[in-house]
Write an enzyme that holds these catalytic residues in place. Structure first.
Site, PDB file in Angstrom:
ATOM      1  N   ASP A 260      -9.018  -4.682  -6.187  1.00 59.30           N
ATOM      2  CA  ASP A 260      -8.669  -3.743  -5.117  1.00 59.30           C
ATOM      3  C   ASP A 260      -9.556  -2.507  -5.224  1.00 59.30           C
ATOM      4  O   ASP A 260      -9.374  -1.676  -6.114  1.00 59.30           O
ATOM      5  CB  ASP A 260      -7.188  -3.371  -5.244  1.00 59.30           C
ATOM      6  CG  ASP A 260      -6.642  -2.657  -4.017  1.00 59.30           C
ATOM      7  OD1 ASP A 260      -7.440  -2.013  -3.308  1.00 59.30           O
ATOM      8  OD2 ASP A 260      -5.422  -2.733  -3.778  1.00 59.30           O
TER       9      ASP A 260
ATOM     10  N   SER B  59       0.846  -1.193   0.000  1.00 59.36           N
ATOM     11  CA  SER B  59       0.000   0.000   0.000  1.00 59.36           C
ATOM     12  C   SER B  59       0.886   1.249   0.000  1.00 59.36           C
ATOM     13  O   SER B  59       1.662   1.443  -0.930  1.00 59.36           O
ATOM     14  CB  SER B  59      -0.963  -0.039   1.191  1.00 59.36           C
ATOM     15  OG  SER B  59      -1.959   0.948   1.061  1.00 59.36           O
TER      16      SER B  59
ATOM     17  N   HIS C 140      -7.573  -5.258  -1.552  1.00 58.21           N
ATOM     18  CA  HIS C 140      -6.325  -4.639  -1.105  1.00 58.21           C
ATOM     19  C   HIS C 140      -5.517  -5.550  -0.174  1.00 58.21           C
ATOM     20  O   HIS C 140      -4.296  -5.453  -0.108  1.00 58.21           O
ATOM     21  CB  HIS C 140      -6.640  -3.320  -0.396  1.00 58.21           C
ATOM     22  CG  HIS C 140      -5.462  -2.418  -0.238  1.00 58.21           C
ATOM     23  ND1 HIS C 140      -4.661  -2.032  -1.294  1.00 58.21           N
ATOM     24  CD2 HIS C 140      -4.939  -1.806   0.865  1.00 58.21           C
ATOM     25  CE1 HIS C 140      -3.703  -1.231  -0.853  1.00 58.21           C
ATOM     26  NE2 HIS C 140      -3.848  -1.082   0.448  1.00 58.21           N
TER      27      HIS C 140
END
Length: 732
Positions: A677, A602, A709
Site C-alpha cells: 500500500d 481507508s 490500497h
C-alpha cells in the site's frame, strides 16, 4: 352460484406459476458479484465532442478490438468508424488493442493509447501511436518507448509528453523529439509530472499545459531531493526487493516547487515568480485568455490562504489577482471548477466563502466580484460557461444533498432553471459549443441511463438504458434500500440508508453491520444506483443482517460549517456521530442492539477502529481494511489541510488516533492491510498490532502481500470478501 371449474383451475395454475417464479429467484453470491459481474451496468465511454457540434465520437471495444465510432446527433445514428483496430492491423499486424484516444485540432490524426500501465492511483505510462485518419498511416511515438500523458498541441502540429522524469515535445511532421528538460532523476527531480503527494491529494498526474496558441508549454518542476523516502518490500523472490519512493508525511519536508514555461520557437525556458516562500503548493496552472499570460494557483503550507497569480511568461513576472483566506482551510475544486472567459472578460469559479459552495464571477484583475448562485445548497460542478448566450450550466444539491441535478443560470444570476427531470444523480458531458450534452443518470432503482439532450434540456435520444441489467436483477433476491434521517443527542440531523433482507420481518430482531467512510467532504448516502459493494450488502442482508450507513459531520455537500467542524480534531465528531447512529439503530424495534458491528476501508477503517475502541459498549465487532491508525503516518497535504502540522497541533493528532485507544478494545476486531500500500502504509497496521499486543488484546488480522490500497488482482477480491463475510457471520 354455478362453480366455474375451468376458471378456478386457471387461477390455481397461475398461482403455482407465480410461486414457482418466486422460488426461482437466485441468491446473491460472492461469485455472482465479483466473478460473473451479474450486477454491472453498461455505459457510453470515451465521448469526444467533435469540432462540428453536430457530431461526437465514442470508444467501443470487444474482446480483441477497439473502435472509435462517429455519431450524428440529428440522425441519432452511428455514421462512421473513424478508428478500427482491425483496420490498423492491416498496417501493423501486431498493433494491440487501444484503451484511449484523442484527436488533433482538425481531427485528421488520433493519438491511440496502447500497452497502458498504471503507476499509482492517477499516474500511468503507455505506448502511443499516431494514426493519420485521412492517409490511413500509423506511426509509433517516441520509438515505442512508454511515455506519460501524450498531448496534442492546440494547433495539432506537436505532441508533448513525459518520460523518465523529463518533459519532451515531438514534431508530428517527422516525430523528431526535443528534450525540454534533461535534469530529471528518479527520487530527485521531476519535470512535467506530479510527485506522489500532488497526484494523490491534488488529483494531478500530468503537470504541464500547452498555451492556447501552441507557442509555449507551462510545467511544474518538483525537487524532491529533501523529501524522505518510504521503503516497501516487494515479496515473491528469494530475497525481497526494496521499493523506495518519496513520501512526505505530516510535518515533514515537501518537494520544492517551481513553475516554468518553455518557448517552442526559441527553446528558451522562463522561471515564473511564485514568491519568496518556498514551503508552498501550486495545485493548478491555467492559461488565461490573454496571450502569454499564465494563471498560477498558490497555496500556503497550512492551506488556509489561496492566491491566484497572473504571470507574464516572457519575463516571469507575476501579480496577485485574487486571494481567498479561511479560518480553517480554503476548499479548492480539484475537478477544475475554474474558467477563464474569452477576451479577458474575467474568471468564473466556485468558492464556499459564504458558507456554501457557489459560483462567482470575478473581473480579469480579480478586483470585482459578483456572486451568481446563492442559497443553503452547493454547486458541485461547473459543466459549461457559454459566453455567447451568457449562460452557466452546473450541477447542484439544491433539491437535496442526496441528489445531483443539472441547472442553467444567467451570468447575471437570473433565470435559474432546472434541466434534469428525475430525482437521482446526474453527470453531464457538454459539447464545446454548449448546444448539446450527454447525461449519465442513475438512482436507487435505475441503473446507469445515458441520454442525449439539447442544451435546453430537451431529450433527443437514449444511448444506453441497461434493460439487461434490470432483467438480471429481477432474477435475484434483493431487499429494499431505504433512506432515513435522525437527530443525535447533540441535535445534529444526519442522513443514512438501510439495506433490508428480501424477506424482512419487522417482528424479528436483526443484527446490524454499519458501513462507514466518513472522511472530509465525502458522501456515501446519495441517490445513485448500487455498486458491487452494495450487492455484497444485499447478500449479507439475505443472510439475516441489516446493513446501514450514516454520513457523519465532516462529510460533504451540507455546507462549510457541517464539513469544517472536524478541523484540527479528525475522528472526534465523526466517531461521536457513528456511535450515536448505532444507538439510534439499536433503539429500533427490529434491531438487536447487542449485535451491532461496523466496517470501513481507508478513512473508513480508521473510523471503524476508533468507533469499536471508544464505543466498546455499543459495538460488538469491527472490520478495518487499510486503515490510518495514526495521522502522523499519513501524507502532508491531506493531513495538514485538516489537522495543521503535528508541530502545531500535537494533541489533535494523538487524541483520536486508534493506536492511542487500543487498550479499550472489548469486541471482535479484524484488521486487514496490503503490504504494498503506497497510500496508507502497512506501517499503520503494524503499529496498531504492536499496541494491541502490548495491551494484551486478542484480535484477528490478515495481510495481502504486495497488494496496494485497493487490495485487488487475481483472486484477491473474492478472497477478501469471503473472509469479511465469514467474520461478520461468525462474530456478529
Amino acid at each position: 352460484m354455478k362453480h366455474n371449474l375451468k376458471a378456478t383451475l386457471i387461477v390455481f395454475l397461475s398461482f403455482l406459476t407465480l410461486s414457482a417464479f418466486a422460488q426461482e429467484k437466485k441468491d446473491i453470491t460472492l461469485e455472482s458479484i465479483f466473478k460473473q459481474g451479474a450486477f454491472g451496468s453498461r455505459s457510453v465511454y470515451g465521448v469526444n465532442w467533435m469540432n462540428d457540434g453536430r457530431y461526437y465520437s465514442s470508444l467501443k471495444s470487444d474482446r480483441n478490438s477497439s473502435f472509435v465510432v462517429k455519431f450524428d446527433i440529428v440522425k441519432n445514428a452511428a455514421i462512421d468508424t473513424l478508428v478500427d483496430t482491425r483496420q490498423l492491423r492491416t498496417i501493423d499486424n501486431e498493433f494491440p488493442r487501444f484503451s484511449g484516444y484523442s484527436f488533433n485540432a482538425d481531427e485528421t490524426q488520433a493519438l491511440l493509447t496502447t500497452s497502458f500501465e498504471r503507476i499509482y492511483r492517477r499516474s500511468s505510462k503507455a505506448v502511443y501511436y499516431l494514426y493519420n485518419i485521412e492517409r490511413n498511416t500509423l506511426r509509433v511515438l517516441a520509438d515505442g518507448k512508454k511515455v506519460s500523458y501524450a498531448t496534442f498541441s492546440p494547433d495539432g502540429k506537436k505532441v508533448a509528453y513525459t518520460r523518465d522524469n523529463n518533459l519532451y515535445v515531438a514534431n508530428l511532421a517527422n516525430l523528431n523529439e526535443t528534450a525540454i528538460t534533461t535534469d530529471g532523476e528518479w527520487n530527485k527531480i521531476i519535470n512535467g509530472s506530479a510527485d506522489w503527494v500532488y497526484e494523490e491529494e491534488f488529483s494531478m498526474a500530468k503537470a504541464f499545459k500547452w498555451s492556447p496558441d501552441s507557442k509555449r508549454i507551462a510545467f511544474l518542476r518538483f525537487d524532491e531531493s529533501g523529501v524522505k523516502e518510504y521503503n516497501m518490500q516487494i515479496w515473491g523472490n528469494l530475497y525481497p526487493k526494496d521499493y523506495k519512493f518519496k513520501y512526505p508525511k505530516a510535518g515533514e519536508d515537501n518537494s520544492l516547487i517551481e513553475v516554468k514555461v518553455y518557448d517552442t520557437s526559441n527553446g528558451q525556458t522562463v522561471s515564473m515568480d511564485i514568491g519568496q516562500e518556498t514551503d508552498i503548493y501550486v495545485p493548478r496552472i491555467y492559461w488565461t485568455s490573454k496571450a502569454g499570460q499564465l494563471s498560477i494557483l498558490r497555496l500556503n503550507r497550512l492551506q488556509n490562504r489561496m492566491d491566484i497569480l497572473h504571470g507574464n511568461t516572457a519575463s516571469g513576472a507575476t501579480v496577485t489577482a485574487l486571494t481567498e483566506t479561511a479560518k480553517t482551510y480554503v476548499d479548492l475544486d480539484y475537478n477544475d471548477n475554474l474558467t477563464y472567459l474569452k477576451n479577458d472578460k474575467g474568471i468564473i469559479r466556485t468558492s464556499e466563502q459564504d458558507g456554501y459552495k457557489h459560483i462567482y464571477w470575478h473581473s480579469a484583475d480579480g478586483q470585482q466580484t459578483r456572486q451568481i448562485t446563492k442559497g443553503d445548497w452547493e454547486v458541485t460542478e461547473l459543466v459549461g460557461v457559454n459566453q455567447k448566450s451568457k449562460k452557466i450550466y452546473f450541477i447542484s444539491t439544491e433539491t437535496s444533498p442526496l441528489q445531483r441535478e443539472l441547472y442553467v443560470i444567467g451570468m447575471n444570476g437570473r433565470g435559474k432553471k432546472k434541466l434534469s427531470k428525475l430525482e437521482g444523480t446526474n453527470r453531464v458531458n457538454m459539447s464545446k459549443d454548449h448546444a448539446y450534452y450527454i447525461n449519465y443518470y442513475s438512482s436507487l432503482t435505475t441503473p446507469n441511463t445515458v441520454t442525449l439532450h439539447r442544451s435546453s434540456g430537451k431529450q433527443l435520444s437514449v444511448l444506453e438504458e441497461n434493460k439487461a441489467t434490470l432483467e438480471r436483477l429481477e432474477g435475484y433476491k434483493i431487499g429494499e434500500k431505504k433512506f432515513f434521517d435522525f437527530t443525535t443527542e447533540e441535535n445534529i440531523s444526519l442522513n443514512g440508508y438501510m439495506v433490508y433482507p428480501a424477506d424482512f420481518d419487522k417482528n424479528k430482531k436483526y443484527p446490524v453491520l454499519m458501513y462507514v467512510y466518513g472522511g472530509p467532504g465525502s458522501q456515501n448516502v446519495k441517490n445513485s444506483f448500487p455498486s458491487s459493494r452494495d450487492r455484497w450488502f444485499n447478500m449479507l442482508a439475505n443472510k439475516g443482517y441489516i446493513v446501514a450507513c450514516v454520513d457523519n459531520r465532516g462529510t460533504g455537500f451540507r455546507g462549510r460549517d457541517f464539513k469544517h467542524v472536524t478541523y484540527k480534531n479528525l475522528g472526534k465528531y465523526e466517531s461521536q456521530d457513528q456511535i450515536s447512529a448505532a444507538k439510534y439503530l439499536g433503539s429500533l424495534p427490529y434491531v438487536d442492539k447487542g449485535r451491532i458491528g461496523i466496517w470501513g476501508w481507508s478513512y473508513g477503517g480508521y473510523m471503524s477502529s476508533l468507533c469499536l475502541f471508544t464505543g466498546n459498549d455499543v459495538f460488538k465487532a469491527a472490520i478495518a481494511v487499510a486503515p490510518v491508525t495514526n495521522w502522523r503516518f499519513y501524507d502532508s497535504i491531506y493531513t495538514e489541510r485538516y489537522m495543521q502540522r503535528p508541530q502545531d497541533n500535537p494533541t489533535g493528532y494523538d487524541a483520536f488516533s486508534p493506536v492511542f485507544h487500543a487498550s479499550k478494545l472489548k469486541g471482535n476486531f479484524l484488521l486487514v492491510h496490503g503490504t504494498g500500500d503506497d497510500n496508507v502504509h502497512f506501517q499503520n497496521a503494524v503499529e496498531l498490532v504492536n499496541e494491541l499486543v502490548k495491551t494484551d488484546k486478542q484480535f484477528e488480522s490478515f495481510y495481502y502481500p504486495n497488494r496496494n490500497h485497493g487490495i485487488y488482482g487475481g483472486n484477491t477480491t473474492m478472497h477478501l470478501y469471503r473472509m469479511l463475510t465469514n467474520f461478520v457471520m461468525n462474530k456478529l
